[in-house]
Scaffold this active site. Structure first.
Site, PDB file in Angstrom:
ATOM      1  N   HIS A 358       2.461  13.038  10.362  1.00 29.56           N
ATOM      2  CA  HIS A 358       2.518  11.664   9.844  1.00 29.56           C
ATOM      3  C   HIS A 358       2.040  11.550   8.434  1.00 29.56           C
ATOM      4  O   HIS A 358       2.126  10.333   7.485  1.00 29.56           O
ATOM      5  CB  HIS A 358       1.934  10.447  10.309  1.00 29.56           C
ATOM      6  N   LYS A 546      -0.950  -3.363   3.441  1.00 28.74           N
ATOM      7  CA  LYS A 546      -1.202  -2.216   4.082  1.00 28.74           C
ATOM      8  C   LYS A 546      -2.249  -1.863   4.132  1.00 28.74           C
ATOM      9  O   LYS A 546      -3.304  -2.608   3.797  1.00 28.74           O
ATOM     10  CB  LYS A 546      -0.137  -1.136   3.137  1.00 28.74           C
ATOM     11  N   ARG A 547      -2.749  -0.717   4.869  1.00 29.29           N
ATOM     12  CA  ARG A 547      -3.847  -0.009   4.920  1.00 29.29           C
ATOM     13  C   ARG A 547      -4.399   0.078   3.266  1.00 29.29           C
ATOM     14  O   ARG A 547      -3.740   0.392   2.650  1.00 29.29           O
ATOM     15  CB  ARG A 547      -3.949   1.298   5.355  1.00 29.29           C
ATOM     16  N   LYS A 552      -2.277   4.344  -1.869  1.00 30.71           N
ATOM     17  CA  LYS A 552      -1.249   3.353  -1.877  1.00 30.71           C
ATOM     18  C   LYS A 552      -1.094   2.402  -3.109  1.00 30.71           C
ATOM     19  O   LYS A 552      -0.338   1.610  -3.180  1.00 30.71           O
ATOM     20  CB  LYS A 552      -1.584   2.575  -0.486  1.00 30.71           C
ATOM     21  N   THR A 654       6.668   2.022   7.016  1.00 32.37           N
ATOM     22  CA  THR A 654       7.631   1.062   8.016  1.00 32.37           C
ATOM     23  C   THR A 654       7.551  -0.457   7.635  1.00 32.37           C
ATOM     24  O   THR A 654       8.506  -1.138   7.723  1.00 32.37           O
ATOM     25  CB  THR A 654       7.075   1.215   9.422  1.00 32.37           C
ATOM     26  N   LYS A 658      10.556  -3.258   7.058  1.00 30.53           N
ATOM     27  CA  LYS A 658      10.305  -4.641   7.678  1.00 30.53           C
ATOM     28  C   LYS A 658      10.521  -5.469   6.696  1.00 30.53           C
ATOM     29  O   LYS A 658      11.404  -6.846   6.920  1.00 30.53           O
ATOM     30  CB  LYS A 658       8.813  -4.866   8.097  1.00 30.53           C
TER      31      LYS A 658
END
Length: 817
Positions: A358, A546-547, A552, A654, A658
């Site tokens: 992942h 998100k995390r 990120k 993901t 969404k």
């Protein structure tokens, strides 16, 4: 559709009776939480018959079953999803209305199960939904954490971790299965006992142990009779209390086993900056993998005596490196407990196991110190050593005497056990989770293994379940789509392309955007009630949830906001569409810099939201304790989806799928599944910026000086200066670490390691393009509808069909009921 038939009056009676039985109350005096529990027990009566029938059928047909092993299952609330899949969503709302109860208050009484953290766990939950909907025999297997990762609170702008006590009021969905308890052994030593026919039997002695107790949760398929199982393992002391020590007054020693067991399943991802934390993580991983493998083999032996049949009846999917220890545990059970020759056991193990990678982030390619691993899991360590020895012989046969090559590929090297390597060697399949990610694995991070085992590598682009993320989360949009094209999209998301003829239809555009605005109004009310912040529903809702991790790049987002704020301070009349920036993110408890970024977001929000001189053109909201139920509020209301990771760092994502499904437009880099979203919607329906993965790698390998960006870009310079000049904190040193990390490097990291400053100018360009596009209402509506229409590829149903056909060889099994 396989709707469960039940009269409304019968259901009302069941709920009333359960309230009375469980709480000694009438429904009129019961709390929302008590009514929720009563409703769940009523529904469980209806689900359980199908659940029993499902597993009886698997046994009768001797079906192959996939066991999806995952450290996380971020399931979200069970009730709403189960009702939709059972075809009872409308009925239950009518029942509650006739009882004089607001259904929404009952649904909101359910806590989010604290079983996951981010995308890894949510993907696992979507996969379970798809497996049941596609009638594929499956178990999800993990840990029943008592407190999850943590409940995030924001105090004075800082993240504070509190226990997430989701089990406080009971666990109405879980069924304890004491009959399947197994013993898990830690520590001690291994004794070799000669066998009569030669060789040795290895026995672990002097160990500590705990009992693993499974709790089963139903996973209801949509519109069919399949109810698969999420099996979560809890720990219990083998001997609850040692009365000898207790009677001597040594109460702590008397309860030692109980304390060990309790600690084992308390918290997801305990902080591991210290030795004790690392040890607890390793205990957790071995605990649920050993429990699962032991139980699976015991079940197999009830019906089969020939272990060569195991790959025809069992598949283990290792969801990232956390379950990779299952490879060694399966070998232990086959060799030690069932006397299989090593070569036969290894061939079976490789056929049964498959590995999903992942991430390419080094911290997730898990490694364990040899001293810790060998002390805690002595027999498993011996098995890993033997796997490594034989693998190194294989490498020598292939590459000759090449110590450096062997060291680079070995499972054990440099005083560590490299779990990703064991997963690769011990599996027949290694898959990435987006096309770009898989290519990076093959050509960069795991290229030596790809050259060695090219046949093992494949791609399975992630997906999401449209049942939760559109049908449940955005019912008005789901209703509009069904009205136009029918309900086939609920189980075949590709049918959303049937709305393409409506992208230029003015009436459809208006209705689509009216639904979006209604969702924004609801979110604005929620933010006002929870945060006390007034936001404008006609502003652009720009959302990044998100995390929290540096790759990120939430920091890029907030630096750009600072840049906008600086422009407005200089020119309050700046022509811009009002923008509401919404963040939600948890930082790992020990990740100091990520937590400092959360503080920065909140500090910038405090200043910007209270500055009347900018006329409310920017508002910033940080919503604490991001979780599935909060995502279900946010995603339908989003105009803009921020997917801005450094290219080549995000495996898939993901959240991007969404948002796309719900008509939000992506601002993103060519990273992870963004690449495939771009391919689906075309460059005119997405806002792409920044370096691509190849350019990032070249920049990383070459000369990069963030000071050159700082010196050449006034907006960057002003935003950076605002970090340290007291604009957002009286303590000018508070955000100095972020400033230094970007310009000079800090704590061993490279300067601007994730190229935030390098990508800033192009990010600003993309954001200006968003502002420009939003002014043209018809164009924006067309783009939003087009994104929804082209999201069919990103269903987890498609992903699971590919796993079932290409990795597991898993046929579907219909349940006649």
């Amino acid at each position: 559709m396989g709707q469960i038939g039940i009269e409304k009056e019968t259901l009302k009676t069941m709920i009333r009776e359960n309230v009375k039985t469980l709480y000694r109350k009438n429904i009129e005096t019961a709390s929302a939480e008590e009514i929720y529990q009563a409703a769940v027990f009523s529904l469980r009566d209806l689900i359980t018959d199908k659940w029993i029938k499902t597993h009886d059928t698997y046994s009768e047909k001797d079906a192959k079953i996939v066991y999806y092993l995952s450290m996380e299952f971020l399931m979200g609330r069970f009730l709403g999803n189960a009702l939709i899949n059972m075809g009872m969503n409308t009925v239950i709302k009518e029942v509650f209305a006739e009882l004089g109860i607001d259904y929404n208050t009952v649904e909101d009484a359910e806590p989010d199960p604290g079983l996951g953290n981010g995308g890894l766990g949510r993907l696992a939950a979507c996969f379970l939904d798809s497996l049941s909907t596609l009638e594929l025999p499956a178990y999800g297997c993990g840990i029943r954490y008592h407190y999850g990762i943590f409940e995030q609170k924001i105090e004075n702008g800082y993240q504070v971790e509190a226990p997430d006590n989701w089990l406080e009021d009971g666990d109405p969905w879980g069924i304890r299965r004491n009959e399947y308890a197994v013993e898990i052994k830690f520590g001690g030593h291994v004794r070799a006992i000669p066998k009569e026919n030669g060789g040795y039997r290895f026995v672990q002695e002097g160990y500590q142990s705990v009992m693993a107790i499974p709790y089963d949760y139903p996973v209801v398929g949509y519109g069919n009779n399949t109810v698969n199982t999420l099996r979560l393992w809890d720990a219990r002391a083998k001997n609850r209390i040692d009365l000898k020590y207790f009677n001597e007054g040594n109460y702590q020693k008397a309860a030692e086993e109980e304390t060990l067991a309790k600690t084992l399943t308390d918290v997801l991802y305990p902080a591991d900056e210290h030795y004790q934390g690392k040890e607890l993580r390793l205990r957790q991983q071995y605990f649920f993998n050993s429990a699962t493998v032991q139980r699976v083999i015991a079940r197999f032996k009830e019906n089969h005596g020939d272990f060569s049949l195991l790959p025809e009846k069992v598949a283990f999917q290792l969801n990232d490196t956390h379950p990779s220890i299952a490879v060694a545990e399966l070998m232990r059970i086959l060799v030690d407990e069932n006397d299989l020759p090593w070569d036969q056991a290894w061939e079976i193990t490789q056929k049964v196991c498959a590995y999903t990678n992942h991430t390419i982030m080094s911290e997730a390619l898990e490694k364990w110190p040899l001293d810790l691993f060998s002390r805690l899991l002595p027999r498993i360590y011996q098995i890993v050593e033997e796997i490594n020895r034989r693998f190194c012989l294989e490498l020598t046969d292939k590459y000759g005497n090449n110590p450096e090559k062997i060291r680079r590929l070995a499972i054990i090297a440099d005083g560590q056990i490299r779990m990703a390597y064991m997963a690769i060697v011990g599996s027949h399949s290694v898959n990435g989770v987006a096309a770009l990610h898989t290519e990076i694995l093959k050509n960069q991070e795991l290229k030596d293994f790809y050259k060695l085992y090219p046949e093992k590598f494949n791609n399975k682009t992630n997906g999401i379940t449209q049942r939760r993320w559109l049908l449940h989360a955005n019912p008005q949009l789901a209703e509009l789509i069904t009205e136009k094209i029918g309900d086939g999209w609920i189980t075949d998301l590709g049918q959303l392309e049937k709305i393409l003829p409506y992208v230029d239809d003015k009436e459809f555009q208006d209705r689509f955007m009216e639904i979006k605005r209604a969702n924004k109004v609801e979110l604005a009310k929620f933010i006002k009630s929870t945060k006390g912040i007034d936001i404008n529903p006609d502003s652009i809702f720009d959302i990044q949830v998100k995390r929290l991790h540096e790759y990120k790049r939430q920091l890029l987002n907030v630096l750009h906001i600072i840049g906008l704020y600086n422009k407005l301070k200089m020119n309050p009349g700046l022509d811009m569409v009002p923008r509401t920036f919404i963040f939600g993110a948890k930082a790992a408890a020990g990740y100091r810099r990520a937590k400092l970024i959360i503080k920065l977001i909140n500090s910038v929000a405090d200043v910007v939201n209270n500055d009347e001189s900018i006329g409310g053109k920017i508002k910033i909201v940080f919503l604490e304790n991001y979780r599935v139920s909060l995502a279900e509020r946010l995603i339908p209301a989003a105009d803009v989806s921020e997917q801005i990771s450094t290219a080549g760092k995000e495996a898939s994502g993901t959240g991007n799928m969404k948002f796309m499904l719900n008509g939000a437009l992506t601002v993103g880099t060519m990273d992870g599944a963004n690449v495939e979203i771009f391919d689906e919607v075309g460059e005119e329906n997405i806002f792409i910026f920044g370096m691509n993965a190849e350019e990032v790698q070249e920049k990383y390998n070459g000369e990069y000086d963030p000071w050159s960006v700082y010196n050449m870009n006034q907006e960057v310079r002003m935003a950076m200066t605002a970090l340290i000049n007291g604009t957002f904190s009286n303590d000018t040193c508070l955000f100095r670490e972020l400033y230094d990390a970007l310009l000079n490097g800090y704590g061993g990291s490279r300067a601007d390691e994730y190229f935030i400053l390098e990508d800033y100018a192009d990010y600003q360009r993309a954001q200006l393009a968003v502002d420009y596009a939003y002014r043209d209402k018809e164009r924006w509506a067309r783009m939003a509808i087009y994104n929804t229409a082209k999201s069919g590829k990103f269903s987890s149903d498609r992903t699971i069909k590919e796993y079932a056909k290409e990795i597991w060889n898993l046929p579907s099994v219909s349940i006649d009921f």
